[in-house]
Design a protein around this motif. Structure first.
Motif, PDB file in Angstrom:
ATOM      1  N   SER A  58      30.392  46.391  34.440  1.00  0.00           N
ATOM      2  CA  SER A  58      30.247  46.424  36.076  1.00  0.00           C
ATOM      3  C   SER A  58      30.636  44.983  36.590  1.00  0.00           C
ATOM      4  O   SER A  58      31.453  44.979  37.593  1.00  0.00           O
ATOM      5  CB  SER A  58      28.707  46.576  36.483  1.00  0.00           C
ATOM      6  OG  SER A  58      28.401  47.707  35.768  1.00  0.00           O
ATOM      7  N   GLU A  72      21.356  48.898  45.701  1.00  0.00           N
ATOM      8  CA  GLU A  72      22.854  48.503  45.366  1.00  0.00           C
ATOM      9  C   GLU A  72      23.550  49.760  46.094  1.00  0.00           C
ATOM     10  O   GLU A  72      24.630  49.806  46.749  1.00  0.00           O
ATOM     11  CB  GLU A  72      23.092  48.519  43.982  1.00  0.00           C
ATOM     12  CG  GLU A  72      22.511  47.219  43.488  1.00  0.00           C
ATOM     13  CD  GLU A  72      23.392  46.764  42.437  1.00  0.00           C
ATOM     14  OE1 GLU A  72      24.195  47.456  41.886  1.00  0.00           O
ATOM     15  OE2 GLU A  72      23.219  45.278  42.179  1.00  0.00           O
ATOM     16  N   ILE A  96      26.126  54.156  37.203  1.00  0.00           N
ATOM     17  CA  ILE A  96      24.996  53.240  36.562  1.00  0.00           C
ATOM     18  C   ILE A  96      23.642  53.652  36.873  1.00  0.00           C
ATOM     19  O   ILE A  96      22.774  53.703  36.038  1.00  0.00           O
ATOM     20  CB  ILE A  96      25.104  51.748  37.231  1.00  0.00           C
ATOM     21  CG1 ILE A  96      26.467  51.210  36.982  1.00  0.00           C
ATOM     22  CG2 ILE A  96      23.974  50.916  36.854  1.00  0.00           C
ATOM     23  CD1 ILE A  96      26.597  51.083  35.258  1.00  0.00           C
ATOM     24  N   TYR A 153      33.713  44.317  39.170  1.00  0.00           N
ATOM     25  CA  TYR A 153      33.508  43.505  40.531  1.00  0.00           C
ATOM     26  C   TYR A 153      34.488  42.212  40.432  1.00  0.00           C
ATOM     27  O   TYR A 153      35.058  41.860  41.616  1.00  0.00           O
ATOM     28  CB  TYR A 153      32.040  43.234  40.860  1.00  0.00           C
ATOM     29  CG  TYR A 153      31.254  44.390  41.028  1.00  0.00           C
ATOM     30  CD1 TYR A 153      31.872  45.268  42.284  1.00  0.00           C
ATOM     31  CD2 TYR A 153      30.221  44.892  40.473  1.00  0.00           C
ATOM     32  CE1 TYR A 153      30.962  46.415  42.738  1.00  0.00           C
ATOM     33  CE2 TYR A 153      29.501  46.080  40.868  1.00  0.00           C
ATOM     34  CZ  TYR A 153      30.169  46.625  41.860  1.00  0.00           C
ATOM     35  OH  TYR A 153      29.262  47.918  42.353  1.00  0.00           O
TER      36      TYR A 153
HETATM   37 FE1  OFO Z   1      25.400  47.354  40.079  1.00  0.00          FE
HETATM   38  O1  OFO Z   1      23.630  47.319  39.024  1.00  0.00           O
HETATM   39 FE2  OFO Z   1      23.987  46.578  37.338  1.00  0.00          FE
HETATM   40  O2  OFO Z   1      25.407  47.766  36.938  1.00  0.00           O
END
Ligand code: OFO
Length: 166
Positions: free
Chosen positions: A20, A130, A97, A24
């Motif tokens: 993850s 989230e 997730i 990002y």
């Molecule tokens: Fe975006 O909460 Fe961890 O994967």
């Protein structure tokens, strides 16, 4: 003491969280390339949050006398994105997730592993937040579609994201 099964599921989740972070980070780079520094800042903050999530699993495994096993990270598929497609991908990633966390919770309950069950509560709440914050940006982007001034304002707003209070 963690069961072998639970230990390996928690290790897999470290990989999911680090992946993850990687996703990002790739989104932050893509945003800079598009010319949206506020988006880049938002994704960079998200990257840091994901590192902290991985660290929570890492520390928890060790606290339970388990063995941490780090696996290879996959390549994130982030390329030639639009501002909207970045956030749509982010949402669908977060939904994935959330399912991973729910499966871990199911396993903890099956094994009557109360400690892991309680540990995962924080993540259940985090996923709600989230998904909601990502959906909010998608809604805003849809509202301003085709309007560069609107996009500029959203970029300015995203540039003000602060770290979450833990
Ligand atoms: Fe975006 O909460 Fe961890 O994967």
């Amino acid at each position: 003491m963690l069961s072998q099964n639970m230990q390996s599921a928690l290790n897999k989740q470290i990989n999911e969280e680090l992946f993850s972070a990687y996703v990002y980070l790739a989104m932050a780079a893509e945003s800079e390339n598009i010319g949206l520094p506020g988006f880049a800042h938002w994704f960079k903050m998200q990257y840091q949050e994901e590192l902290a999530h991985a660290d929570r699993f890492f520390t928890y495994i060790l606290d339970r006398n388990g063995k941490v096993e780090l696996d290879a990270l996959a390549k994130p598929s982030v390329d030639e994105e639009t501002p909207l497609s970045l956030f749509e991908k982010a949402l669908s990633h977060e939904q994935h997730i959330t399912q991973c966390i729910f499966k871990l919770k199911d396993l903890a309950r099956q094994e009557t592993d109360h400690a892991t069950d309680v540990f995962l509560e924080w993540f259940v709440r985090e996923q709600i937040e989230e998904e909601a914050s990502t959906q909010t940006v998608i809604d805003q982007l849809r509202l301003v579609e085709g309007n560069p001034n609107g996009l500029y304002l959203i970029d300015r707003e995203l540039s003000g994201r602060q770290p979450d209070a833990e």
